[in-house]
Write a protein that holds these residues in place. Structure first.
Motif: not given
Ligand SMILES: *Cc1c(COP(=O)(O)O)cnc(C)c1O
Length: 424
Positions: A117-119, A244-252, A307-309, A354-358, A385-387
């Motif tokens: 993942s991009f993490k 951009v997918p948004i979870g904690g929103a830092l990537l955005t 669930s990742s976001i 890809s996982e669900e976020v994609g 496509i982050t994970g």
């Molecule tokens: C964490 C995560 C995101 C979201 O990133 P944030 O910086 O938390 O918004 C998107 N895609 C995947 C696969 C992640 O693990």
């Protein structure tokens, strides 16, 4: 940022600058005293502009450390703890483009990073920085991907990993994290409760480096490299639109910052990229704010298969809102059915597992294109496509959790004492 390029930790709202570390070398400052906003690392971009150029970058190895000047470590070369993160493929996706009805479509494929993942990008920087400052324990709060990444990089760095996850995350994820043998603590509560507990632990235990709490500025800096790479891989062009997918929103926020920095230091002209946000329908506090024209992000209780976001109260929600609005971008959500559909499209049309976020990103992009928010023929459209898809666990293995506690600091402190030998 090799030391001379750093100015300190900066408030994105009032621009007040704080020192990087306190007297004893521990990072403690997280939010601005005046604005209560998350701090980020500040750079002397004028100085960087004099020392960076396309040729210099292109002459370096193909990983994220080719943008060293714009990353926040004091060292002046790629850290030894890096697992070779970054420079993932930017795939021209003509088959998917036909389905979505756009001319020029690309997928930034971060399913192929070291832990999938991009993490890894943010963790690479955070771990290198913590190591540099002499920390021995890396920690994070996570819905799974950050946990896996932190465990892997901490191991490579010879540090202990202390990981906090909600107990109900998928068994697949727990099994993947456990491969790296971290101390993996399940918390009885949802991500937002775990995050809150992490904040308390972090302030009581300055000896622990939390990737996404006190080390959040460094973690964020690593995420910028996703934006840097896209621009370089497009032939030093900023995309017209990016989803951009948004979870904690830092990537955005970091995608926005990456484009601004590249144009400020002269690597590209002014970027006019529209940055669009994508969330799962049952967990969309930032998208809701955009769609309803609100100035603030109202927390929700998450309910989505992505669930990742699934984060109801995003730490950088307000920053992401400002970045999206400021760019002229928009936002969309995807329900569980659309998410699965999006994942299938990625697999069938482009061969990406890809996982669900994609799936969230593809389905949201489809809507934004249909609504005319993403023009069909005005230049490159990039989907992040982050994970990678999580693998089914070996059923014979036990849960993988070291311990389970409630979301209370007292319970953690008791456990922490009993873990002392493991943490040495
Ligand atoms: C964490 C995560 C995101 C979201 O990133 P944030 O910086 O938390 O918004 C998107 N895609 C995947 C696969 C992640 O693990």
């Amino acid at each position: 940022m090799p030391a001379q390029y750093v100015t300190g930790l900066v408030c994105p709202q009032c621009n007040k600058v704080y020192p990087l570390t306190t007297g004893d070398g521990l990072v403690i400052k997280i939010t601005c005293d005046n604005e209560l906003r998350q701090l980020r690392t500040g750079y002397n971009l004028d100085l960087i502009a004099q020392n960076i150029g396309r040729e210099i970058i292109q002459s370096r190895p193909e990983d994220m450390w080719r943008y060293l000047e714009l990353l926040s470590i004091a060292g002046d070369q790629k850290p030894e703890t890096s697992l070779g993160t970054g420079f993932t493929p930017l795939i021209r996706a003509d088959n998917l483009a036909k389905v979505l009805g756009v001319e020029e479509l690309y997928l930034k494929d971060d399913t192929v990073t070291p832990t999938g993942s991009f993490k890894d990008r943010g963790v690479d920087v955070a771990v290198a920085r913590a190591k540099e400052l002499g920390y021995e324990i890396m920690a994070c709060v996570s819905t799974g991907n950050l946990a896996k990444s932190t465990a892997a990089y901490a191991k490579e760095a010879g540090m202990k990993a202390l990981i906090f996850v909600p107990i109900d995350i998928e068994k697949e994820k727990i099994a993947e994290i456990a491969q790296y043998n971290p101390i993996l603590i399940g918390i009885n509560g949802d991500y937002d409760a775990v995050n809150k507990l992490g904040g308390k632990i972090s302030s009581e235990h300055p000896e622990i480096a939390f990737v996404n709490i006190d080390f959040r500025p460094y973690y964020g800096d690593g995420s910028k490299t996703m934006g840097f790479e896209i621009v370089e891989q497009l032939g030093w062009r900023a995309p017209a639109d990016i989803v951009v997918p948004i979870g904690g929103a830092l990537l955005t926020t970091k995608i926005g910052q990456s484009l601004q920095e590249f144009s400020y230091v002269g690597l590209i002209n002014k970027a006019n990229t529209r940055i669009h946000g994508a969330q799962g329908e049952g967990s969309s506090p930032v998208v809701n704010a955009i769609l309803n024209g609100e100035k603030f992000v109202t927390p929700v209780t998450p309910n989505t298969i992505a669930s990742s976001i699934a984060i109801g109260n995003p730490s950088n929600g307000i920053d992401a809102l400002n970045v999206i609005k400021g760019s002229g971008g928009y936002a969309a959500t995807a329900n569980d059915y659309e998410i699965v559909n999006g994942m299938q499209l990625l697999e069938e049309k482009e061969g990406i597992l890809s996982e669900e976020v994609g799936g969230v990103v593809v389905a949201s992009a489809k809507k934004l294109i249909e609504q005319g928010k993403i023009p069909r023929d005005k230049g490159p459209v990039v989907l992040l496509i982050t994970g990678r898809r999580h693998e089914a666990p070996d059923v014979s293995s036990n849960s993988g959790l070291t311990d389970i506690i409630g979301p209370h600091i007292e319970e953690f402190n008791e456990l922490y004492e009993s873990l002392e030998t493991k943490l040495k």
